[in-house]
Scaffold this motif. Structure first.
Motif, short mmCIF file in Angstrom:
data_model
loop_
_atom_site.label_atom_id
_atom_site.label_comp_id
_atom_site.label_asym_id
_atom_site.label_seq_id
_atom_site.Cartn_x
_atom_site.Cartn_y
_atom_site.Cartn_z
N LEU A 157 0.86 -1.19 0.00
CA LEU A 157 0.00 0.00 0.00
C LEU A 157 0.89 1.24 0.00
O LEU A 157 1.86 1.30 0.76
CB LEU A 157 -0.90 0.02 1.24
CG LEU A 157 -1.77 -1.21 1.49
CD1 LEU A 157 -2.60 -1.02 2.76
CD2 LEU A 157 -2.69 -1.50 0.30
N PHE A 158 0.57 2.19 -0.83
CA PHE A 158 1.34 3.44 -0.90
C PHE A 158 0.38 4.60 -0.63
O PHE A 158 -0.60 4.77 -1.36
CB PHE A 158 1.95 3.63 -2.29
CG PHE A 158 2.96 2.60 -2.67
CD1 PHE A 158 4.31 2.79 -2.42
CD2 PHE A 158 2.57 1.43 -3.31
CE1 PHE A 158 5.24 1.83 -2.79
CE2 PHE A 158 3.49 0.47 -3.68
CZ PHE A 158 4.84 0.67 -3.43
N ASP A 159 0.68 5.39 0.39
CA ASP A 159 -0.20 6.52 0.71
C ASP A 159 0.50 7.83 0.29
O ASP A 159 1.30 8.37 1.03
CB ASP A 159 -0.52 6.54 2.21
CG ASP A 159 -1.58 7.57 2.55
OD1 ASP A 159 -2.13 8.19 1.62
OD2 ASP A 159 -1.85 7.76 3.75
N GLU A 160 0.19 8.28 -0.90
CA GLU A 160 0.78 9.51 -1.47
C GLU A 160 2.29 9.58 -1.20
O GLU A 160 2.78 10.53 -0.60
CB GLU A 160 0.09 10.75 -0.90
CG GLU A 160 -1.40 10.74 -1.13
CD GLU A 160 -2.03 12.10 -1.05
OE1 GLU A 160 -1.38 13.07 -1.46
OE2 GLU A 160 -3.18 12.18 -0.59
N PRO A 161 3.03 8.57 -1.63
CA PRO A 161 4.44 8.50 -1.23
C PRO A 161 5.33 9.53 -1.89
O PRO A 161 6.43 9.77 -1.42
CB PRO A 161 4.85 7.09 -1.66
CG PRO A 161 3.94 6.76 -2.80
CD PRO A 161 2.65 7.46 -2.52
N LEU A 162 4.89 10.13 -2.97
CA LEU A 162 5.79 11.04 -3.69
C LEU A 162 5.42 12.51 -3.50
O LEU A 162 6.05 13.38 -4.08
CB LEU A 162 5.77 10.72 -5.20
CG LEU A 162 5.99 9.24 -5.57
CD1 LEU A 162 6.04 9.10 -7.09
CD2 LEU A 162 7.27 8.71 -4.97
N SER A 163 4.43 12.75 -2.68
CA SER A 163 3.91 14.12 -2.62
C SER A 163 4.90 15.14 -2.06
O SER A 163 4.72 16.32 -2.24
CB SER A 163 2.62 14.16 -1.82
OG SER A 163 2.85 13.63 -0.55
N ASN A 164 5.97 14.65 -1.41
CA ASN A 164 6.92 15.61 -0.86
C ASN A 164 8.24 15.69 -1.59
O ASN A 164 9.18 16.29 -1.10
CB ASN A 164 7.18 15.27 0.60
CG ASN A 164 6.02 15.70 1.43
OD1 ASN A 164 5.84 16.87 1.67
ND2 ASN A 164 5.18 14.76 1.79
N LEU A 165 8.28 15.07 -2.74
CA LEU A 165 9.52 15.11 -3.51
C LEU A 165 9.41 16.20 -4.57
O LEU A 165 8.31 16.57 -4.98
CB LEU A 165 9.76 13.76 -4.18
CG LEU A 165 9.84 12.55 -3.24
CD1 LEU A 165 10.05 11.29 -4.05
CD2 LEU A 165 10.95 12.72 -2.23
N ASP A 166 10.57 16.71 -5.01
CA ASP A 166 10.50 17.71 -6.07
C ASP A 166 10.11 17.03 -7.39
O ASP A 166 10.14 15.81 -7.50
CB ASP A 166 11.82 18.48 -6.18
CG ASP A 166 13.00 17.58 -6.49
OD1 ASP A 166 12.89 16.82 -7.46
OD2 ASP A 166 14.01 17.63 -5.78
N ALA A 167 9.75 17.87 -8.35
CA ALA A 167 9.15 17.35 -9.58
C ALA A 167 10.03 16.30 -10.27
O ALA A 167 9.53 15.24 -10.68
CB ALA A 167 8.87 18.51 -10.53
#
Lengths: 350, 294
Positions: A157-167
């Motif tokens: 399960l992945f809960d918005e795992p990339l939302s804090n990385l730069d583009a």
């Protein structure tokens, strides 16, 4: 072997407030499913119920046909990657990866072997002795994924795992997670509010709004045949244009003009057209409307035109390549009628 | 100062170097004077402990005319029970109190901050209410209870309550701290198969050194300095703490040994000073929650 997940009439309430309203969904073994929707739509709550972190108020959760509602999180065979990484700050990377296995009282040699294997997959071997504070955002994300991998779970399960990385890093990690899915073949559920992530990674997209599933389908199915205004507006970037319209038999009146269609369109009140489906040349379809150019963005590979119709409705056009469009000029927008979407007053597709 | 071209008026506060120097000197003089006022009693105590007995109250100076350690020798051995026994007793009571308070209060705080149970808000409110009760109010019922248990003239009444999370102040302090730790850590540990006990022991406690150090320091100081509790519960000299031992130097009916009193008073400060010195490092170390994104 990959695992199936079934949700039958899943409900979640906090006191008298119902936030998830009877979700029915089947996720097939090995499928990469993305829950997508705006903030507060219940996607994370649904994921947490599957994980076992949130009690299920009503309905049944089945994993491989077995009811899991009351089974503790650790016994569901699930690993989760949190939005905040949730690495244990006082442990180094090795200890973070090994912690779950130590809790399961696994022999040390096997723990070392599994950690080494996960570290190799994610290329984090040189980081094993570092503390989380000594890692960059991308490295922390890898460790968080590694912590899930070492447990060899049935489901990720992945809960918005990339939302804090730069583009840039987000694109890179997106590719890595997709590769991981291809390599491991596990059933994965991924929560995001970013529809680009959903479109690029998913086998199946579940669009949620206010605790209800709006549509389930393959990415292109949702893109080509949205069931309602919400899905049409949510899937696709830039967003679909919506113009006020009225229907008259096989004809739809929009922006001061009219378009003849091959089928009756009774009840249509909104016409939807994707910015990338509008062209400026007559040969590629029928005329949609004359529009006044308000702003032009030249992105190199694309030219984005922000315009207004004669009846003052905003419309965006995405043109391939570098185009010479004069600001303030009036241009004719054309569209292939097969690519039009029509919706009735309640927002459902006609 | 005016900038004609831009039409702006720029005002700059220029202070002459001399005036700045005078201000600095005055500030320092005031601070040093205040420091002397604060430190003088302590320095005088230190000086008095090294003075010959007949000079103690004859001079206000903080430098003795002659140095002597007689007061220390007399103070250490002068009573029926040696001062070493008092120190040992104080160390046992204070040490156990620190362990008890840190463990029990952190467990109670973990329950209030992280677990869900029936009546949680009610019990939390009750715990806060105990903060408002003065020590003297519960003293007599407590004494009656401990006497009926046969604990009077033992260390138990001074130590056992510490293992029962009886100190609402520290529980409240820790609850606030634990609430600040990201909940996702517990959830990640839960996914890793941890029970609430393992989450408390392996995740929460290691991340809570600043608040645990605070509780340890204050428990030690307050227990070490406590005079009233030992006075009530300890009646035999061999079980006296340092604070009770110091009182025996002053005798309202006979002659008092002030030299011994001052010398032992100085020695009684040393453990507190060392304890603080050791644990304050943990206080300022702060918490490293950089494994979290926020």
């Amino acid at each position: 072997m990959a695992t199936s997940i079934e949700l039958h009439k899943i409900v979640k309430s906090y006191g008298d407030v119902k936030v998830v309203h009877g979700i029915d969904l089947t996720i097939n073994p090995g499928e990469f499913t993305v829950f997508v929707g705006p903030s507060g739509c219940g996607k994370s709550t649904l994921l947490r119920m599957i994980a076992g972190l949130e009690p299920i108020t009503g309905g049944d959760l089945l994993i491989d046909g077995e009811r899991m509602n009351e089974v503790p999180a650790a016994r569901r065979g699930i690993a989760m990657v949190f939005q905040s990484y949730a690495l244990y700050p006082h442990m180094n990377v090795y200890q973070n990866l090994a912690f779950g296995l130590e809790t399961a009282k696994m022999p040390k040699a096997e723990i070392a072997e599994r950690v080494a294997k996960a570290a190799a997959i994610l290329k984090i071997e040189p980081l094993l002795q570092r503390k989380p504070k000594q890692l960059s955002g991308g490295q922390r994300q890898r460790v968080a994924i590694g912590r899930a991998i070492v447990r060899e779970p049935r489901i990720f399960l992945f809960d918005e795992p990339l939302s804090n990385l730069d583009a840039e890093l987000r694109v890179q990690m997106r590719v890595e997670i997709a590769k991981l899915h291809n390599d491991l073949g596990n059933t994965m559920i991924y929560v995001t509010h970013d529809q680009v992530e959903a479109m690029t990674m998913a086998d199946k997209i579940v669009v949620l709004r206010a605790g209800v599933i709006e549509q389930v389908g393959a990415p292109l199915e949702l893109y080509n045949s949205p069931r309602n205004l919400f899905v049409a507006g949510f899937i696709g970037s830039p967003k679909m244009n919506f113009l006020t319209a009225s229907a008259d038999g096989n004809r739809v009146n929009v922006a001061g003009g009219s378009i003849d269609l091959a089928r009756p369109v009774a009840g249509a009140t909104t016409l939807g057209v994707r910015p990338e489906h509008i062209t400026l040349t007559e040969g590629s379809g029928v005329k949609l409307a004359d529009v006044r150019v308000d702003l032009v963005e030249s992105l190199g590979g694309q030219t984005v035109v922000y315009a207004t119709t004669a009846d003052n409705q905003p419309i965006n056009i995405v043109l391939e390549g570098q185009r010479d469009v004069t600001l303030g000029s009036t241009i004719a927008a054309h569209i292939d009628p097969a690519r039009l979407h029509l919706f009735n007053a309640s927002g459902d597709v006609v | 100062m005016s900038d004609a071209s831009s039409g702006l008026t720029v005002v700059t506060g220029v202070v002459s170097p001399t005036r700045k120097r005078i201000t600095t000197v005055l500030v320092h003089v005031a601070l040093i004077a205040a420091s002397i006022c604060m430190l003088y009693p302590l320095l005088w105590l230190l000086a008095a402990s090294f003075r010959p007995e007949n000079e103690i109250f004859t001079s206000a100076s903080i430098i003795p005319s002659s140095w002597s350690i007689d007061s220390y020798i007399r103070g250490w051995n002068g009573l029926r029970t040696g001062f070493g026994t008092f120190f040992t007793n104080s160390f046992i009571i204070s040490g156990l109190s620190v362990v008890g308070n840190v463990l029990a209060c952190s467990m109670a705080a973990f329950a209030f901050a992280r677990l869900e149970f029936k009546g949680k808000s009610f019990w939390f409110a009750m715990m806060l209410m105990t903060l408002m009760l003065p020590y003297q109010v519960t003293l007599i019922p407590q004494y009656v209870l401990f006497r009926s248990l046969g604990w009077v003239n033992t260390f138990l009444p001074l130590v056992v309550p510490k293992f029962l999370a009886a100190d609402g102040f520290f529980i409240f302090l820790m609850v606030q701290f634990f609430r600040g730790l990201p909940k996702e850590l517990d959830e990640a540990a839960q996914m890793d198969g941890c029970s609430p006990w393992r989450i408390y022991w392996k995740i929460i406690l290691p991340l809570s050194t600043p608040v645990l150090a605070t509780a340890a320091i204050f428990t030690f100081i307050w227990t070490w300095d406590d005079f009233f509790g030992p006075l009530i519960y300890l009646s035999e000299m061999k079980s006296y703490t340092v604070m009770l031992g110091l009182r025996t130097f002053t005798d309202s009916t006979g002659e008092s040994d002030f030299g011994g009193l001052f010398a032992m008073s100085v020695l009684s400060l040393v453990p507190i000073f060392l304890f603080f010195l050791f644990f304050q490092r943990l206080l300022i170390e702060g918490i490293a929650t950089t494994g979290m994104k926020r």
